[in-house]
Write a protein that holds these residues in place. Structure first.
Motif, mmCIF file in Angstrom:
data_model
loop_
_atom_site.group_PDB
_atom_site.id
_atom_site.type_symbol
_atom_site.label_atom_id
_atom_site.label_comp_id
_atom_site.label_asym_id
_atom_site.label_seq_id
_atom_site.Cartn_x
_atom_site.Cartn_y
_atom_site.Cartn_z
ATOM 1 N N TRP A 56 -5.517 -0.993 -6.729
ATOM 2 C CA TRP A 56 -3.973 -0.728 -7.223
ATOM 3 C C TRP A 56 -3.628 -2.112 -7.728
ATOM 4 O O TRP A 56 -3.700 -3.019 -6.807
ATOM 5 C CB TRP A 56 -3.115 -0.152 -6.559
ATOM 6 N N VAL A 59 2.503 -2.147 -9.989
ATOM 7 C CA VAL A 59 3.452 -1.241 -9.438
ATOM 8 C C VAL A 59 4.721 -1.419 -9.895
ATOM 9 O O VAL A 59 5.203 -2.499 -9.686
ATOM 10 C CB VAL A 59 3.361 -0.913 -7.870
ATOM 11 N N TRP A 88 4.153 8.589 -12.642
ATOM 12 C CA TRP A 88 4.301 9.423 -11.470
ATOM 13 C C TRP A 88 6.086 9.696 -11.725
ATOM 14 O O TRP A 88 6.860 8.610 -11.456
ATOM 15 C CB TRP A 88 3.919 8.981 -10.353
ATOM 16 N N LEU A 139 2.021 2.808 -12.283
ATOM 17 C CA LEU A 139 0.996 2.072 -11.627
ATOM 18 C C LEU A 139 -0.141 1.721 -12.443
ATOM 19 O O LEU A 139 -0.611 2.901 -13.129
ATOM 20 C CB LEU A 139 0.648 2.965 -10.278
ATOM 21 N N VAL A 141 -4.372 0.852 -12.113
ATOM 22 C CA VAL A 141 -5.633 0.891 -11.232
ATOM 23 C C VAL A 141 -6.631 -0.104 -12.144
ATOM 24 O O VAL A 141 -6.850 0.319 -13.395
ATOM 25 C CB VAL A 141 -6.035 2.295 -11.002
ATOM 26 N N THR A 186 -11.461 8.964 -10.844
ATOM 27 C CA THR A 186 -11.351 7.561 -10.281
ATOM 28 C C THR A 186 -12.700 7.038 -10.178
ATOM 29 O O THR A 186 -13.644 7.639 -10.415
ATOM 30 C CB THR A 186 -11.045 7.694 -8.578
ATOM 31 N N GLY A 192 -3.755 7.491 -3.933
ATOM 32 C CA GLY A 192 -2.435 7.404 -4.171
ATOM 33 C C GLY A 192 -1.777 8.750 -3.792
ATOM 34 O O GLY A 192 -2.193 9.698 -4.310
ATOM 35 N N ASP A 194 1.941 11.165 -3.020
ATOM 36 C CA ASP A 194 3.557 10.884 -2.890
ATOM 37 C C ASP A 194 3.489 11.838 -1.470
ATOM 38 O O ASP A 194 3.313 12.718 -1.038
ATOM 39 C CB ASP A 194 3.887 11.736 -4.144
ATOM 40 N N TYR A 213 -3.885 -0.694 2.657
ATOM 41 C CA TYR A 213 -2.737 0.144 2.374
ATOM 42 C C TYR A 213 -1.502 -0.710 2.072
ATOM 43 O O TYR A 213 -1.367 -1.561 2.497
ATOM 44 C CB TYR A 213 -2.651 1.242 3.247
ATOM 45 N N MET A 255 5.505 6.508 -1.874
ATOM 46 C CA MET A 255 4.185 6.493 -2.203
ATOM 47 C C MET A 255 3.179 5.749 -1.363
ATOM 48 O O MET A 255 3.497 4.452 -1.241
ATOM 49 C CB MET A 255 4.058 6.007 -3.777
ATOM 50 N N LEU A 257 -0.302 3.883 -1.070
ATOM 51 C CA LEU A 257 -1.223 3.417 -2.179
ATOM 52 C C LEU A 257 -2.254 2.726 -1.286
ATOM 53 O O LEU A 257 -2.033 1.889 -0.446
ATOM 54 C CB LEU A 257 -0.760 2.348 -3.063
#
Ligand code: MN
Length: 321
Positions: A56, A59, A88, A139, A141, A186, A192, A194, A213, A255, A257
């Motif tokens: 990530w 953001v 999102w 976000l 990646v 991915t 990721g 919620d 994280y 969230m 991540l």
């Protein structure tokens, strides 16, 4: 969405030097950034002291904004390369168009996942008419070197897997959490998710000790590993955790991540991720003078011009701690 920063710096990110191997609690404050005329976002990554969490690399948190009498989000066509974008939403909707011909309205708790690969361009706008409130996160990646030149494509997944515990619903947006896997494509091990918590909930979320994280707070009053995290802030958690204590004093939205620490060093500038600043300069030139990034059809307005790439050479990356 996009980085509309006219003074975009060249940023070197990634590599082991930034990763904190043990559990930490590092509160990251947002930087307020104007996105077009009517949207202000809170930028959590890249942050002064922290640039990536796993793969990530970017953001933004925005809203909830009352856009009843406003145009809302209006981000003209702009290019991306070397990354995926994740849209999102908690409230409102965003109309996505891109140069592969996608035309998709993304709604709350649906995944809009755009893989730029080698080159794509897109626009994002609040449709007309639109809901009164707009609240969400954008976000990015970073793609690993082996996959950063893949064919550009867009995915929309409205039905995402959920992990539940009393008072907690975790929707797996991307990657894997506690054995549940998002259908979104991915390219590195990551997650990721919620997290919706009901008032009064105390829960322990299972984590992978090999992952790094962070938690982004989007609404409500919540303590993450004992630390109060206000909406629009992010708590970096490091690695080495097998669970994460959460406590919600009110209904709350977060969230999670995370991911395997991103070993490759990347160069980020504006809306591009590359490995060398020459690539960045070529991409900027290509957006301004060629059709490498394709064409977004149907957007009512001009496309976005790229700012100038800073002339200075990249400074050597320093350790965070
Ligand atoms: Mn964008």
């Amino acid at each position: 969405m996009s980085n509309l920063d006219r003074q975009a710096p060249l940023t070197v990110c990634g590599g082991r030097g930034f990763v904190v191997a043990e559990p930490v609690r590092e509160l990251l404050s947002p930087r307020r950034v104007q996105l077009g005329e009517s949207t202000e976002v809170r930028r959590l990554l890249p942050n002064l002291g922290r640039r990536m969490v796993g793969a990530w690399a970017f953001v933004d948190h925005y809203g909830p904004d009352d856009i009843a009498d406003e145009p809302g989000m209006q981000v003209p066509p702009h290019p991306h390369m070397g990354l995926q974008t994740v849209s999102w939403l908690h409230e409102g909707e965003v109309l996505h168009r891109d140069s592969t011909g996608s035309l998709q309205t993304v709604r709350p708790r649906e995944l809009g996942l755009m893989t730029s690969g080698r080159a794509i361009s897109h626009s994002e706008e609040s449709p007309r008419p639109h809901a009164r409130f707009l609240h969400g996160a954008q976000l990015w990646v970073a793609l690993p070197d082996a996959h950063r030149h893949v064919e550009p494509h867009f995915e929309h997944h409205a039905d995402l897997p959920r992990v539940t515990a009393p008072g907690l619903t975790a929707t797996v947006v991307l990657g894997e959490l506690d054995g549940a896997t998002s259908p979104g494509t991915t390219y590195t091990p990551l997650v990721g998710a919620d997290l919706a918590l009901a008032a009064g909930t105390e829960a322990n979320l299972p984590l992978d000790p090999d992952f790094e994280y962070a938690v982004l707070a989007m609404s409500g009053e919540v303590h993450v590993d004992g630390v109060p995290v206000l909406p629009g802030s992010m708590l970096y958690l490091g690695c080495g955790r097998s669970e994460l204590p959460l406590r919600a004093a009110s209904d709350a939205g977060l969230m999670l991540l995370g991911g395997e620490p991103f070993e490759e060093e990347i160069v980020m500038w504006w809306n591009f991720v590359a490995r060398k600043d020459e690539e960045i300069r070529e991409a900027r030139e290509a957006w301004m003078t060629s059709d490498r990034f394709g064409e977004v059809k149907g957007y009512d307005g001009d496309r976005l011009d790229a700012p100038e790439v800073p002339a200075a050479h990249l400074k050597a990356r320093g350790r965070v701690r």
